[in-house]
Scaffold this active site. Structure first.
Site, short mmCIF file in Angstrom:
data_model
loop_
_atom_site.label_atom_id
_atom_site.label_comp_id
_atom_site.label_asym_id
_atom_site.label_seq_id
_atom_site.Cartn_x
_atom_site.Cartn_y
_atom_site.Cartn_z
N CYS A 150 -64.08 61.96 18.27
CA CYS A 150 -62.85 61.22 18.56
C CYS A 150 -62.90 59.79 18.03
CB CYS A 150 -62.56 61.24 20.05
SG CYS A 150 -63.96 60.78 21.11
N HIS A 243 -59.05 55.07 22.22
CA HIS A 243 -60.21 54.36 21.69
C HIS A 243 -59.72 53.23 20.77
CE1 HIS A 243 -62.64 57.27 23.52
NE2 HIS A 243 -63.13 57.91 22.49
#
Length: 347
Positions: A150, A243
């Site tokens: 990710c 993120h």
């Protein structure tokens, strides 16, 4: 065209994201769900401790969960999505591949294997041709395709855009990663509230190696890694999803920030059902405080990359980038790879 799909590890956090994303999908229809032995034989609604922010789709709730083994999955399934823990996936996925299934996997095992496509559809769709090499090497009729980590997915589209325009020689990145990236029980509240954790096991190596594979060249027989140096420092912070990453790149050319913003924002996307209309959204100088996880992670249904703070350094550029880690960075990435497999005729 309707494609029959199954989800391996359907009751976990990423498995539940798959369920959400596949609800109402124009091509894929869920016909099989698997989980651990303790969940097998139960309805999905009874087996899954549902934590998603939308209700369980009605047509999925009553599906009986099967064991995660080829004997428990119908031969009529065209495509399997895998959200298994890597330790389990390394043992289970080969059994499905030997049985002839095509598997689009979010699990981290085998991402760097020389004959396994590690793919972001907008970046390196041609790497799918590694499937032929894989089948020759391993003697199975199935096919395994992986999406990257990710945190890697958040950064690499921006690197690809800059590399195409100006040539990347080095990238240094510091990540501020959401707790959902560790799974529902991966980080306890006592660890992360009022805190930041400057270590995520194995994450830095994934970013440093996967990035070079994604940006590498496939000549029809073997894949060569991109020659840029990539260095990562990965940190867990108390945000739920999204993120945020600070990237410093050394470039062969010397673009202005304006030219870099144009290269990022104009980088082409791909025509797949779950792909964003615009892959990279760029904030201008008038919004130096963006992107932010809470405000920007859900752009284009959580499938777009957001970039801001583009500015010059003595050897290149620095900027911040953001993506939703369980949508674009996990289940959504694997779903896009499945759509690419269909589009390219592998299914």
């Amino acid at each position: 065209m309707t494609v029959s799909v199954g989800i391996l590890g359907a009751t976990g956090a990423v498995g539940q994201r798959f369920i959400q994303l596949l609800d109402g999908h124009p091509t894929f229809e869920i016909d099989a769900l698997t989980a651990s032995e303790s969940s097998a034989g139960k309805s999905y609604q009874a087996a899954a401790k549902w934590r998603a922010n939308t209700p369980i789709p009605r047509d999925v709730a009553d599906i009986e969960v099967g064991e995660t083994h080829p004997d428990a999955v119908s031969d009529d399934i065209d495509l399997l999505f895998s959200s298994l823990p890597s330790g389990v996936a390394s043992e289970v996925e080969p059994k499905f591949l030997e049985a002839g299934y095509v598997v689009s996997s979010n699990s981290s095992n085998d991402r760097m294997a020389e004959d396994v496509p590690l793919t972001i559809p907008e970046i390196n769709p041609g790497h799918l041709d590694l499937i032929e090499v894989q089948r020759d090497n391993r003697g199975w009729d199935g096919a395994l395709i992986k999406n990257p980590n990710c945190s890697t997915i958040t950064m690499v589209p921006t690197l690809a855009a800059l590399d195409a325009g100006f040539g990347i020689e080095r990238a240094d990145v510091t990540t501020l990663q959401a707790v959902s990236g560790a799974g529902y029980s991966g980080v306890t509240s006592m660890e992360i509230i009022d805190n930041a954790i400057p270590h995520i096991g194995g994450e830095e190596n994934k970013m440093e190696t996967e990035s070079r594979k994604l940006l590498g060249e496939f000549d029809g027989a073997e894949l060569s890694l991109h020659d840029a140096e990539v260095n990562a420092s990965c940190n867990r912070i108390p945000t739920l999803d999204g993120h945020l990453e600070s990237v410093f790149v050394d470039l062969a050319d010397d673009p202005s920030p304006a030219a870099a913003r144009e290269a990022l924002e104009s980088f082409p996307g791909i025509d797949l059902p779950s792909a964003p209309d615009q892959l990279i959204h760029v904030f201008g100088d008038d919004q130096p405080e963006r992107p932010q996880p809470r405000r920007d992670r859900n752009r284009d249904n959580g499938m777009a990359i957001s970039v801001g703070g583009v500015s010059e350094t003595p050897s290149g550029l620095k900027y911040n980038c953001l993506a939703h880690n369980t949508l674009r960075g996990a289940a959504g990435a694997s779903l896009l790879n499945g759509e690419l497999l269909v589009e390219e005729g592998w299914i």
